[in-house]
Design a protein around this motif. Structure first.
Motif, PDB file in Angstrom:
ATOM      1  N   ALA A 120      69.549 -14.334  29.731  1.00 10.45           N
ATOM      2  CA  ALA A 120      68.644 -14.692  29.027  1.00 10.45           C
ATOM      3  C   ALA A 120      67.590 -13.762  29.329  1.00 10.45           C
ATOM      4  O   ALA A 120      66.962 -13.374  30.495  1.00 10.45           O
ATOM      5  CB  ALA A 120      68.110 -16.176  29.292  1.00 10.45           C
ATOM      6  N   GLY A 121      67.023 -13.258  28.163  1.00 11.59           N
ATOM      7  CA  GLY A 121      65.732 -12.371  28.300  1.00 11.59           C
ATOM      8  C   GLY A 121      64.277 -12.926  28.245  1.00 11.59           C
ATOM      9  O   GLY A 121      64.290 -14.211  28.560  1.00 11.59           O
ATOM     10  N   ILE A 122      63.322 -12.207  27.957  1.00  9.93           N
ATOM     11  CA  ILE A 122      62.046 -13.058  27.997  1.00  9.93           C
ATOM     12  C   ILE A 122      61.452 -13.079  26.760  1.00  9.93           C
ATOM     13  O   ILE A 122      60.332 -13.179  26.681  1.00  9.93           O
ATOM     14  CB  ILE A 122      61.177 -12.073  29.277  1.00  9.93           C
ATOM     15  N   GLU A 123      62.299 -12.906  25.674  1.00 14.29           N
ATOM     16  CA  GLU A 123      61.675 -13.424  24.295  1.00 14.29           C
ATOM     17  C   GLU A 123      61.054 -14.748  24.159  1.00 14.29           C
ATOM     18  O   GLU A 123      61.303 -15.556  24.969  1.00 14.29           O
ATOM     19  CB  GLU A 123      62.716 -12.836  23.340  1.00 14.29           C
ATOM     20  N   ASN A 124      60.689 -15.027  22.753  1.00 12.50           N
ATOM     21  CA  ASN A 124      60.136 -16.431  22.570  1.00 12.50           C
ATOM     22  C   ASN A 124      61.620 -17.293  22.410  1.00 12.50           C
ATOM     23  O   ASN A 124      62.362 -16.933  21.932  1.00 12.50           O
ATOM     24  CB  ASN A 124      59.638 -16.138  21.052  1.00 12.50           C
ATOM     25  N   ILE A 125      61.442 -18.381  22.984  1.00  8.42           N
ATOM     26  CA  ILE A 125      62.776 -19.256  23.342  1.00  8.42           C
ATOM     27  C   ILE A 125      63.229 -19.734  21.881  1.00  8.42           C
ATOM     28  O   ILE A 125      63.989 -19.941  21.684  1.00  8.42           O
ATOM     29  CB  ILE A 125      62.353 -20.475  24.299  1.00  8.42           C
ATOM     30  N   GLU A 126      61.970 -20.092  21.101  1.00  7.05           N
ATOM     31  CA  GLU A 126      62.459 -20.780  19.804  1.00  7.05           C
ATOM     32  C   GLU A 126      63.409 -19.554  18.975  1.00  7.05           C
ATOM     33  O   GLU A 126      64.280 -19.890  18.234  1.00  7.05           O
ATOM     34  CB  GLU A 126      61.302 -21.057  18.956  1.00  7.05           C
ATOM     35  N   ASP A 127      62.890 -18.418  19.115  1.00  6.08           N
ATOM     36  CA  ASP A 127      63.662 -17.337  18.359  1.00  6.08           C
ATOM     37  C   ASP A 127      65.202 -17.199  18.959  1.00  6.08           C
ATOM     38  O   ASP A 127      66.132 -16.944  18.169  1.00  6.08           O
ATOM     39  CB  ASP A 127      63.043 -16.045  18.539  1.00  6.08           C
ATOM     40  N   LEU A 128      65.156 -17.431  20.426  1.00  2.00           N
ATOM     41  CA  LEU A 128      66.475 -17.468  21.001  1.00  2.00           C
ATOM     42  C   LEU A 128      67.708 -18.533  20.437  1.00  2.00           C
ATOM     43  O   LEU A 128      68.735 -18.262  20.242  1.00  2.00           O
ATOM     44  CB  LEU A 128      66.240 -17.035  22.375  1.00  2.00           C
ATOM     45  N   THR A 129      66.872 -19.570  20.526  1.00  2.00           N
ATOM     46  CA  THR A 129      67.726 -20.883  19.964  1.00  2.00           C
ATOM     47  C   THR A 129      68.011 -20.616  18.610  1.00  2.00           C
ATOM     48  O   THR A 129      69.255 -21.269  18.357  1.00  2.00           O
ATOM     49  CB  THR A 129      67.162 -21.959  20.524  1.00  2.00           C
ATOM     50  N   TRP A 130      67.238 -20.019  17.959  1.00  2.00           N
ATOM     51  CA  TRP A 130      67.290 -20.021  16.308  1.00  2.00           C
ATOM     52  C   TRP A 130      68.396 -19.179  15.990  1.00  2.00           C
ATOM     53  O   TRP A 130      69.528 -19.294  15.221  1.00  2.00           O
ATOM     54  CB  TRP A 130      66.124 -19.404  15.831  1.00  2.00           C
ATOM     55  N   ASP A 131      68.727 -18.074  17.067  1.00  2.00           N
ATOM     56  CA  ASP A 131      69.651 -17.120  16.626  1.00  2.00           C
ATOM     57  C   ASP A 131      70.975 -17.513  17.050  1.00  2.00           C
ATOM     58  O   ASP A 131      72.002 -17.530  16.558  1.00  2.00           O
ATOM     59  CB  ASP A 131      69.283 -15.812  17.482  1.00  2.00           C
ATOM     60  N   LEU A 132      70.754 -18.327  18.129  1.00  2.00           N
ATOM     61  CA  LEU A 132      72.174 -18.735  18.644  1.00  2.00           C
ATOM     62  C   LEU A 132      72.900 -19.712  17.709  1.00  2.00           C
ATOM     63  O   LEU A 132      74.057 -19.893  17.474  1.00  2.00           O
ATOM     64  CB  LEU A 132      71.960 -19.502  20.150  1.00  2.00           C
ATOM     65  N   ASN A 133      71.765 -20.644  17.359  1.00  2.00           N
ATOM     66  CA  ASN A 133      72.216 -21.731  16.323  1.00  2.00           C
ATOM     67  C   ASN A 133      72.728 -21.092  15.126  1.00  2.00           C
ATOM     68  O   ASN A 133      74.085 -21.326  14.656  1.00  2.00           O
ATOM     69  CB  ASN A 133      71.119 -22.570  15.826  1.00  2.00           C
ATOM     70  N   ARG A 134      72.401 -20.241  14.453  1.00  2.00           N
ATOM     71  CA  ARG A 134      72.743 -19.407  13.372  1.00  2.00           C
ATOM     72  C   ARG A 134      74.265 -18.581  13.640  1.00  2.00           C
ATOM     73  O   ARG A 134      75.126 -18.952  12.831  1.00  2.00           O
ATOM     74  CB  ARG A 134      71.907 -18.109  13.032  1.00  2.00           C
ATOM     75  N   ALA A 135      74.096 -18.136  14.682  1.00  2.00           N
ATOM     76  CA  ALA A 135      75.645 -17.557  14.980  1.00  2.00           C
ATOM     77  C   ALA A 135      76.546 -18.544  15.436  1.00  2.00           C
ATOM     78  O   ALA A 135      77.651 -18.229  14.987  1.00  2.00           O
ATOM     79  CB  ALA A 135      75.302 -16.611  16.197  1.00  2.00           C
ATOM     80  N   LEU A 136      76.301 -19.661  15.785  1.00  2.00           N
ATOM     81  CA  LEU A 136      77.473 -20.710  16.097  1.00  2.00           C
ATOM     82  C   LEU A 136      77.965 -21.186  14.917  1.00  2.00           C
ATOM     83  O   LEU A 136      79.275 -21.364  14.895  1.00  2.00           O
ATOM     84  CB  LEU A 136      76.771 -22.068  17.029  1.00  2.00           C
ATOM     85  N   HIS A 137      76.950 -21.387  13.912  1.00  2.00           N
ATOM     86  CA  HIS A 137      77.542 -21.916  12.750  1.00  2.00           C
ATOM     87  C   HIS A 137      78.332 -20.764  11.954  1.00  2.00           C
ATOM     88  O   HIS A 137      79.407 -20.974  11.151  1.00  2.00           O
ATOM     89  CB  HIS A 137      76.438 -22.264  11.948  1.00  2.00           C
ATOM     90  N   ALA A 138      78.027 -19.610  11.994  1.00  2.00           N
ATOM     91  CA  ALA A 138      78.696 -18.298  11.378  1.00  2.00           C
ATOM     92  C   ALA A 138      79.935 -18.403  12.015  1.00  2.00           C
ATOM     93  O   ALA A 138      81.094 -18.017  11.448  1.00  2.00           O
ATOM     94  CB  ALA A 138      78.081 -17.111  11.578  1.00  2.00           C
ATOM     95  N   ALA A 139      80.091 -18.440  13.476  1.00  2.00           N
ATOM     96  CA  ALA A 139      81.476 -18.669  14.025  1.00  2.00           C
ATOM     97  C   ALA A 139      82.635 -19.553  13.532  1.00  2.00           C
ATOM     98  O   ALA A 139      83.743 -19.416  13.282  1.00  2.00           O
ATOM     99  CB  ALA A 139      81.427 -18.741  15.542  1.00  2.00           C
ATOM    100  N   PHE A 140      81.940 -20.705  13.079  1.00  2.00           N
ATOM    101  CA  PHE A 140      82.788 -21.754  12.547  1.00  2.00           C
ATOM    102  C   PHE A 140      82.786 -21.806  10.859  1.00  2.00           C
ATOM    103  O   PHE A 140      83.449 -22.851  10.575  1.00  2.00           O
ATOM    104  CB  PHE A 140      82.322 -23.086  13.082  1.00  2.00           C
TER     105      PHE A 140
END
Lengths: 177, 433
Positions: free
Chosen positions: B412-432
Motif C-alpha cells: 500500500a502506497g500513500i495515495e488517496n485511499i478512495e482512489d486506491l479502492t476505486w482502482d482495485l474494485n474496477r480491476a476485480l470486476h475486469a478480472a471476472f
C-alpha cells in the motif's frame, strides 16, 4: 499520532552495571569533564603489544596531545615513554588513572590513585569493581566504570560517528572549528 | 553540544537530526553527498594509524563514507542501538552478517516464512561456505529449540514475513537465543523501527533492506546491519578469537561492544566489497526523515484496503495481520501496536484452474497500482507471483512455496485511499468479466 507516542530513546550497551550504577559511573557530564582536561593519563597495565586494547588507547591519546605514563612492572619504555612499576612511583600530577588490570587488582590500584591525588579513575570495559569505584567517588574523584576512554573520546570528537556508531549527540547547531 | 544526559529526544526528532551535525566549515543544513571514492591522509603516520584501526576516519568508500555514516548513525539511533553498517543491499546486509558470525560447519536455525531470496541465500549460497540452515515453523517455539545444536551460531526470522504476513513471536525466540548464548537476528524490513523495535523483545542484530520503507521512494538499493548492543560476543569465536584477516586482532578485546560491527565493516565488507553508494545513502536519508509520517499513512491505507477486500464478493481470502480474521492478529497487536505494516496479500475468488489467467487480467486492468517486484514505495505496488516471479512453478509447487496461484500481493502506497479502492474494485470486476 505524533510526539505523544514518541519513544524516549537511550543507547543500549551491554554493560553489566545496573541503571543506578550507570547513572553514577557512566555519567555523560563526568566523562566530558575528564576528556576536556587533555592532560596526563596513567595507563595501568599498558601492554607493549601494539595489538592490545591498552596500546590502542595509549597511542590514541598520545597522538592527541595527552601525556601518557605507562604503569607496568616491565622496565623499559612503551610508546617512547619510560615505564613506572606503580602509581606511587609517579612524580607528576595525573589527570586520569586508566585501568587495564583484572578486577582483583582494582582495589589496590584505586587506593594508590586516591593517594597520588589524581582527578579521575577510569575502569575499562568489563573491568568492574563497584566498591572501589564507590571509594574513589567518596574521595572526590571523577569515576567511570565499564566504558572505553578512547571510544568515549571518539563519541564527542566525531570519530565514533564516522565508524557508524550511535553517539547519542543530537544538535542543530553548527560545529565549531 | 547537547547530549542525552540533558534530554532523550523522541523518534520524530531523531529521524530528522540524529547522525548529522552541521559541519564547521560550510554549515550545510542538508546532509552533503560525499561522492568521493577516497580521502586524503593527513600524513603517512596518520594513514598507518587508520589502517591499524588505531584512529577513526575515512580511508576508502568501500569501507566507510561520511554521507553513509549519517545514515548509519541515524538508523542506529532510531533503533536505540549501538551502531550500524549500511551496505549495498538488504541481501548483502544479510550475507555479511552470516559471513561475520559463521565458520565452516556452523548452523543457522531460521523461520520457514522468510522472503524467497533470503531462503535461497541461506539454503544454497551458505552451503557453498559449508554452513547449514534448518528451517522451522516460525511460531512453533519448541521446533526452534529442537533444531538448535551445539553448532548453531544464530537464530534468524522476519518481524513480518513477506508475503505470508506472518508475525514472528519475538519474545520467546529471543529468550531461547539468550538461553543458548547465541544472537537472535531479525529482518525488520516490513516493520521499520517506527512500527516495531525487535531489540525491545530480545533481538540482538536487526537487518534491513533499506530499499523498502526506510527509503520509501523506490529510488535506491541499500541494506543495513544494526547491532542493538544487547548481546555480549565474549564467547562468539568469530568475534572474540584472534582474526588472521586483520593481523590477529581480537575484535571483542579491542572494541568491546563495537566488536561485531567493527569486524563486519573492517573484514567482511572490506573483503566482499558490497558497499553503499554515497548518493544512495543520501536518498535513503531523505526518505528516513519522513519515516513516521509515511508509515502512519502506509498502515492506514493497508488496513483500509484489507478491510475493503475482505468484504468484496470477488475476493476469496485476505491475509493481513491487522485484520481480526488473521491468525497473527494477536501477535500484531503485541509487536506492531501502531499498525501491521504496509504489505498484504489476497486471493481471487473462483476455481484454481482459472486463477493464473484471472490474476493477469486483474493486474492489467489496474491504473494506479504499479506492477513491479518491490515493496515499500510511496506509490502502491502490486504483483501476481504465479504469472511473474513464480511462473515456472506448477500449482502444487506454488502451494508448497506458500504462494497459491490466486495470490496477489499489494504494497500500500500513500495515495488517496478512495482512489486506491476505486482502482482495485474496477480491476476485480475486469478480472471476472
Amino acid at each position: 499520532m505524533g510526539s505523544e507516542q514518541s519513544i524516549a530513546c537511550s543507547i543500549r550497551l551491554n554493560s553489566s552495571l545496573t541503571d543506578e550504577q550507570k547513572a553514577r559511573f557512566q555519567n555523560d557530564e563526568t566523562i566530558r569533564r575528564i576528556l576536556a582536561r587533555r592532560g596526563t593519563i596513567a595507563v595501568v597495565g599498558l601492554s607493549a603489544d601494539p595489538q592490545k586494547a591498552s596500546h590502542f588507547v595509549a597511542s590514541y591519546f598520545l597522538e592527541r596531545g595527552w601525556k601518557i605514563v605507562p604503569v607496568t612492572p616491565r622496565a623499559g619504555t612503551i610508546l617512547g615513554v619510560p615505564t613506572v612499576p606503580d602509581l606511587l612511583s609517579i612524580r607528576e600530577p595525573i589527570d586520569v588513572v586508566d585501568i587495564f588490570r583484572p578486577p582483583e587488582e582494582i582495589p589496590g590500584i584505586v587506593d594508590q590513585a586516591i593517594k597520588i591525588g589524581t582527578k579521575a579513575v577510569w575502569m575499562q570495559l568489563r573491568l568492574i569493581d563497584i566498591p572501589a569505584a564507590e571509594k574513589a567517588l567518596a574521595a572526590g574523584l571523577d569515576v567511570v566504570v565499564d566504558r572505553c576512554i578512547k571510544m568515549e573520546h571518539g563519541r564527542y570528537g566525531g570519530g565514533l560517528h564516522s565508524a557508524g556508531m550511535n553517539t547519542e549527540i543530537i544538535s542543530a547547531r553548527r560545529r565549531k572549528l | 553540544m547537547s547530549s542525552s544526559s540533558e534530554r532523550s529526544f523522541g523518534f520524530e526528532t531523531r529521524q530528522v537530526h540524529a547522525g548529522h551535525i552541521p559541519d564547521a566549515e560550510t554549515g550545510a543544513r542538508a546532509v552533503p553527498i560525499y561522492q568521493s571514492s577516497s580521502f586524503v591522509f593527513e600524513s603517512t603516520e596518520q594513514a598507518a594509524r587508520l589502517f591499524g584501526l588505531k584512529d577513526y576516519g575515512d580511508i576508502y568508500t568501500r569501507i566507510s563514507n561520511p554521507t553513509t555514516a549519517v545514515l548509519e548513525e541515524r538508523l542506529a539511533s532510531l533503533e536505540n542501538a549501538t551502531g550500524a553498517v549500511v551496505v549495498a543491499s538488504g541481501m548483502s546486509a544479510q550475507f555479511l552478517t552470516f559471513l561475520t558470525l559463521l565458520e565452516p560447519g556452523d548452523e543457522v536455525v531460521a523461520s520457514s516464512h522468510l522472503y524467497g531470496g533470503s531462503s535461497t541465500q541461506l539454503t544454497h549460497t551458505l552451503k557453498k561456505l559449508s554452513a547449514k540452515v534448518t528451517f522451522v515453523d516460525p511460531n512453533d517455539v519448541p521446533a526452534w529449540e529442537a533444531a538448535i545444536t551445539p553448532k548453531t551460531k544464530l537464530l534468524y526470522g522476519e518481524t513480518v514475513g513477506n508475503p505470508s504476513g506472518s508475525v514472528l513471536d519475538l519474545e520467546p525466540i529471543g529468550k531461547l537465543a539468550k538461553a543458548h548464548g547465541i544472537p537472535f537476528v531479525v529482518d525488520n524490513t516490513l516493520a521499520t523501527p517506527w512500527l516495531c523495535r525487535p531489540a525491545d523483545f530480545g533481538a540482538n542484530i536487526i537487518l534491513y533492506s533499506a530499499t523498502k520503507f526506510l527509503s520509501g521512494h523506490g529510488n535506491a538499493i541499500l541494506g543495513a546491519v544494526v547491532d542493538a548492543g544487547n548481546f555480549d560476543f565474549k564467547r562468539t569465536p568469530s568475534i572474540a578469537a584472534p582474526d588472521p584477516a586483520y593481523h590477529n586482532l581480537r575484535f571483542y578485546d579491542t572494541f568491546g561492544h563495537y566488536g561485531f560491527l567493527m569486524k563486519l565493516r573492517m573484514v567482511s565488507l572490506r573483503d566482499v566489497g558490497a558497499s553503499a553508494s554515497p548518493m544512495n545513502s543520501f536518498l535513503a536519508i531523505q526518505g528516513l526523515e519522513t519515516l513516521s509520517l509515511r508509515m502512519e499513512r502506509h498502515v492506514y491505507n493497508a488496513q483500509k484496503i484489507a478491510e475493503f477486500l475482505e468484504k468484496h464478493p470477488l475476493v476469496e481470502w485476505v491475509s493481513y495481520p491487522g485484520l481480526a480474521s488473521s491468525p497473527y492478529h494477536a501477535l500484531a497487536k503485541k509487536y506492531l501496536p501502531r499498525g501491521a505494516g504496509g504489505v498484504l496479500s489476497f486471493g481471487l475468488k473462483g476455481s484454481r484452474k482459472q486463477a493464473r489467467e484471472r490474476g493477469v487480467k486483474f493486474i492489467e486492468a489496474l491504473q494506479i497500482f504499479s506492477h513491479l517486484a518491490n515493496i515499500g514505495d510511496v506509490r502502491s505496488l502490486v504483483i501476481h507471483p504465479a504469472s511473474t516471479t513464480h511462473q515456472q512453478l506448477t500449482a502444487e509447487e506454488l502451494d508448497a512455496a506458500g504462494v497459491p496461484p490466486e495470490l496477489i500481493r499489494i504494497s500500500a502506497g500513500i495515495e488517496n485511499i478512495e482512489d486506491l479502492t476505486w482502482d482495485l474494485n474496477r480491476a476485480l470486476h475486469a478480472a471476472f468479466a
